[in-house]
Design a protein around this motif. Sequence first.
Motif, PDB file in Angstrom:
ATOM      1  N   ILE A 237       0.723  -1.076   0.042  1.00 32.55           N
ATOM      2  CA  ILE A 237      -0.115   0.177   0.035  1.00 32.55           C
ATOM      3  C   ILE A 237       0.837   1.281   0.129  1.00 32.55           C
ATOM      4  O   ILE A 237       0.558   2.109  -0.694  1.00 32.55           O
ATOM      5  N   LEU A 240       1.986   1.709  -3.552  1.00 25.04           N
ATOM      6  CA  LEU A 240       0.822   2.247  -4.386  1.00 25.04           C
ATOM      7  C   LEU A 240       0.649   3.917  -3.911  1.00 25.04           C
ATOM      8  O   LEU A 240       0.414   4.629  -5.142  1.00 25.04           O
ATOM      9  N   THR A 339      -2.727  -4.885  -4.742  1.00 23.57           N
ATOM     10  CA  THR A 339      -1.744  -3.771  -4.917  1.00 23.57           C
ATOM     11  C   THR A 339      -0.621  -4.080  -5.712  1.00 23.57           C
ATOM     12  O   THR A 339      -0.525  -3.133  -6.448  1.00 23.57           O
TER      13      THR A 339
END
Length: 581
Positions: A237, A240, A339
């Motif tokens: 995450i 991302l 992700t």
Amino acid sequence: MDIAAANTRAARAFVQGLARAGVTDVCISPGSRSTPLTVAFAEQDAIRPWLHLDERSSAFFALGLARATGRAVALVCTSGTAAANFLPAVAEANLSRIPLVVCTTDRPPHLRDSGAPQTMDQVRLYGTHVRWAADLPLPSNTTADDRRFAAYGERAVRSALGALPGPVHVNLPFDEPLLEPPDAHPGRWQPETASFERAKVQPSPGDVRSAAQALASARRPLIVAGPETGGLPAQGIAALAERLDAPIFADPLSGLRTGPHDRSRVCDSYDALLRDPAATGLAPDAIIRFGAPPTSKPLNQFLAKFPGAVQVLVDLPGGYRDPSALATHRIDGDADLVTAALLDEIGSFASEEGWCAAWLAADARARDAMQSASASFAELFEGRVFVELQRALPAGASIFASNSMPVRDLDSFLVSDAKPLTAVSNRGANGIDGVVSSALGHAAGSPGPTALVIGDIAFYHDMNGLWAARRHGLDLTVVLVNNNGGGIFHYLPQSAHDALFEEWFGTPPSLDFRHAADLYGARYTLADGWDTCGKALEAAREGGLHIIEVRTDRARNVEMHRQAWAAAMEAGWRPQRVTAP
């Protein structure tokens, strides 16, 4: 047919199936009808049996243990209302996606619905709260039983650890005589062991492509990391967020607030910031949501203000955690795989200049203001408990927060930090039942120390759970925030009704909890200040059961919370006004 021998044979076959599927722990409550299964567990060495006297506490202990280990944990009880006491934990396990194998034992079918004692309808007792349910046949003492009951055990574990993990229910009827006499009983035995790991779910390429195309036109992306059992993939995450230059609103139960991963885009004080209407000036045009709905009510309300934004919901197949129906795109799959797939699909991305930086700057100012406010109050302030814990606990420790105010204070005062701490709470059904037992189960399955922060009513609700600490020699530090009642109700509309409020919502229990410490062999400290609290936390590192009571004033704590939020909003937004896109 030798009924007692048949019971032993079937029970052992069932336990064999569990062991072959990787079960290593079972929580057992005493009873008569469960004798064949209890003895089968007690006489083997592959699965650790944990004795609990209270079925409700046993179930929540199993829930905490399964959450901490990621493995399915089995539960055993006798027939009748004992099984009904499992229901609150089963409901929590369902919503929090925690694998439990719930084994209720039963009278034989010919005694059901006949007025037989300790007999009630247990078939599919837990309804839609379980992933799979089976009412097993009576044992027949055949080789077919060896295969059939072992298969039931293995199937139960695989169902609990399926694409959407959760509890399963196996109802096992046994006829009498339940057990052979000692000279005929076969004695100790050793199940075969193996391991079974849940297979991760790959996202659909089409879903990923559709979401990536929708995100391509966004200039103000936001990532929301909500609560998740076992934590969300922090590195994925974070990567991302870097690609999108997006702030991450990280719930403390997401696993993203603390640890060595990249936290440069993590916001931790949004709950205070979003109470100010000025926050809508930084309106996102795309939101990617991982995990359950966040703990923060202001955050949930903020997200609902932008129904026109692209909202990508990442969840496991069979789950749909979108109570406001805001999702415009859905990606089914494990979060780490999603992700990775999004990073592969999303190429270069240009967010609005200063978008992420504006959120991070406001968040940093709000964080400093919240921390300063917590330190400035002369009285004992409930929010400061988590400031003190984050400072005192070693790396790898866990903070278990009860529902109502503790988990909200965890959200407000646990800050982003490199020291890894695991934050845990029963946020599936958000109940206050079984919190002590859940924390002890978590402590039993965690490598580091565990501290529980709990209010007086929730503590009273599960004081029975403390017996497990004494019985099994478990270490747990309980920070008992005692405001003599239901503090959270002071923030709700009923607090304005003076004639009704204190009796029906404030509900002061007026209990002296030092007696509970004496009863269960805990070391008790009444913290009259933060120095005393800090010394007690330091002493708790020696191990054992510790209860540190922090007495606060409910009404005054409301005032202090509001002062802290006001300081955070003033610091966060006033240095520069933000404008809508």
